[in-house]
Scaffold this active site. Structure first.
Site, PDB file in Angstrom:
ATOM      1  N   GLU A 159       0.826  -1.206   0.000  1.00 49.11           N
ATOM      2  CA  GLU A 159       0.000   0.000   0.000  1.00 49.11           C
ATOM      3  C   GLU A 159       0.862   1.259   0.000  1.00 49.11           C
ATOM      4  OE1 GLU A 159      -2.089  -2.968   2.840  1.00 49.11           O
ATOM      5  OE2 GLU A 159      -0.092  -2.636   2.005  1.00 49.11           O
ATOM      6  N   CYS A 161      -0.419   0.030   7.801  1.00 55.03           N
ATOM      7  CA  CYS A 161      -0.905   0.513   6.502  1.00 55.03           C
ATOM      8  C   CYS A 161      -2.330   1.045   6.612  1.00 55.03           C
ATOM      9  CB  CYS A 161      -0.841  -0.607   5.472  1.00 55.03           C
ATOM     10  SG  CYS A 161       0.854  -1.059   5.015  1.00 55.03           S
ATOM     11  N   ALA A 209      12.629 -37.772  -7.600  1.00 51.46           N
ATOM     12  CA  ALA A 209      12.737 -38.169  -9.006  1.00 51.46           C
ATOM     13  C   ALA A 209      12.780 -39.685  -9.054  1.00 51.46           C
ATOM     14  CB  ALA A 209      13.993 -37.578  -9.638  1.00 51.46           C
ATOM     15  N   ARG A 248      13.875 -24.542  -5.159  1.00 52.98           N
ATOM     16  CA  ARG A 248      14.597 -24.253  -3.909  1.00 52.98           C
ATOM     17  C   ARG A 248      14.602 -22.755  -3.606  1.00 52.98           C
ATOM     18  NH1 ARG A 248      20.100 -27.913  -4.509  1.00 52.98           N
ATOM     19  NH2 ARG A 248      19.139 -29.982  -4.225  1.00 52.98           N
ATOM     20  N   ARG A 273      22.334 -23.267  -6.989  1.00 55.43           N
ATOM     21  CA  ARG A 273      23.450 -22.904  -7.870  1.00 55.43           C
ATOM     22  C   ARG A 273      23.022 -22.650  -9.312  1.00 55.43           C
ATOM     23  NH1 ARG A 273      24.220 -27.323  -5.178  1.00 55.43           N
ATOM     24  NH2 ARG A 273      24.126 -28.684  -7.005  1.00 55.43           N
TER      25      ARG A 273
END
Length: 346
Positions: free
Chosen positions: A52, A88, A158, A188, A211
């Site tokens: 805001e 706010c 996996a 990640r 990475r």
């Protein structure tokens, strides 16, 4: 343009803060005068100005006089307390904005309806529930954290086309392709923490860092009950804050927290409660099949992301976990890999 259209813009803006605002929620805001957007803003970084504030500050000098005649759209209830920044709700009242449209209430106990009450008490018209479902989904980590007193839990693994998560021997099996690996690092970057067990730490020696994508690496978490893991592992390279859950000691030093567990009979629940206390809002579990299956058995998960290499068959090896009470919400392919996203049914 309708309320929905302006709220969709708020949600688009809010997403720009992904990965930078936790433990705060992602929030977007739009200021509209007679069908014309005169201001936009979103919460950009934890500890800095809220959506805001940035929205009102973006209004051009020549439009400043229109603020008190405009409608403010915001994807989450304006705060009513002093935190890192002032309330706010008070800012909205000070600018005499007559009409505020909100997607959903803020579940944080310091807010939770108080912002709405303050606006109404000041004579401001408040509309609530515009694209509420979409707003809650955007901040599912934040809502889960405050409603269930634990992090949002994502299981990820996996597997081969014949359902194996690892081979027979000690050699690490690389299942997903390079493009999918980048996606995993993106995942990640979007979470507060990443968790593995002792066996995965020993067998794979993972770094668990981000990475291959932009953004910060998540906090690393490892379950090492008896502190058997070697300090030479990548997990202990001091590059990222790392929490070691164990039954031996409680100690904090440099980038490490050794967190002593009390009751091994409810290990995962205790760990999740500890992460709540540490203000960690989400965790992606990248451990082996036994750890993943434990989360599934206890019904302690919100989302599962399963990668399948459709061209790899190894016949013998460790079987992948089996989901229960799941609902498929998305699926797509990246080269040889099929990615399926499941949610746990309530």
């Amino acid at each position: 343009m309708t309320h929905d259209d302006y709220m969709k813009r708020c949600l688009e803006l809010a997403q720009k803060g992904r990965g930078d605002v936790a433990p705060n929620p992602m929030v977007g805001s739009v200021l509209v005068y007679q069908g014309r957007i005169i201001g936009e803003g979103y919460h950009q970084r934890y500890g800095e100005a809220h959506a805001e504030v940035n929205c009102i500050n973006s209004v051009r000098n020549e439009d400043q006089g229109l603020i008190s005649q405009s409608v403010l759209y915001v994807s989450l209830e304006p705060c009513a307390h002093f935190g890192k920044t002032p309330p706010c709700a008070d800012l909205i009242i000070r600018y005499k904005i007559p009409h505020v449209v909100i997607a959903c209430r803020d579940p944080f106990e310091e807010v939770d309806g108080k912002g709405i009450e303050r606006l109404k008490a000041a004579g401001i018209k408040v509309e609530l529930g515009i694209l509420e479902k979409e707003a809650v989904e955007l901040n599912k980590r934040f809502f889960t954290f405050h409603a269930l007193y634990r992090p949002y839990i994502i299981l990820k693994w996996a597997k081969t086309a014949d359902g194996k998560i690892a081979g027979k021997g000690s050699e690490r099996l690389l299942i997903s392709n390079e493009l999918t690996n980048r996606l995993v690092h993106k995942w990640r970057s979007e979470e507060s923490s990443v968790l593995v067990g002792t066996k995965t730490a020993l067998a794979d020696n993972p770094a668990l860092t981000n990475r291959l994508w932009t953004g910060a690496s998540p906090i690393r978490i490892v379950i090492d009950r008896h502190l058997k893991l070697s300090g030479s592992l990548q997990l202990f390279d001091n590059s990222v804050k790392t929490i070691i859950f164990n039954t031996i000691k409680h100690e904090e030093k440099e980038n490490y927290i050794f967190y002593k567990l009390k009751d091994e009979t409810s290990l995962l629940s205790e760990i999740m409660h500890a992460l709540y206390g540490l203000k960690i809002q989400s965790v992606i579990v990248e451990g082996g099949p036994a750890l993943q299956q434990s989360f599934i058995k206890e019904g302690l998960w919100d989302e599962a992301r399963v990668i399948t290499n459709t061209e790899m068959f190894i016949e013998e090896g460790l079987s992948a976990p089996l989901l229960s009470n799941e609902s498929l919400i998305d699926s797509y392919s990246l080269l040889t890999d099929s990615i399926q996203i499941f949610k746990r049914q309530a």
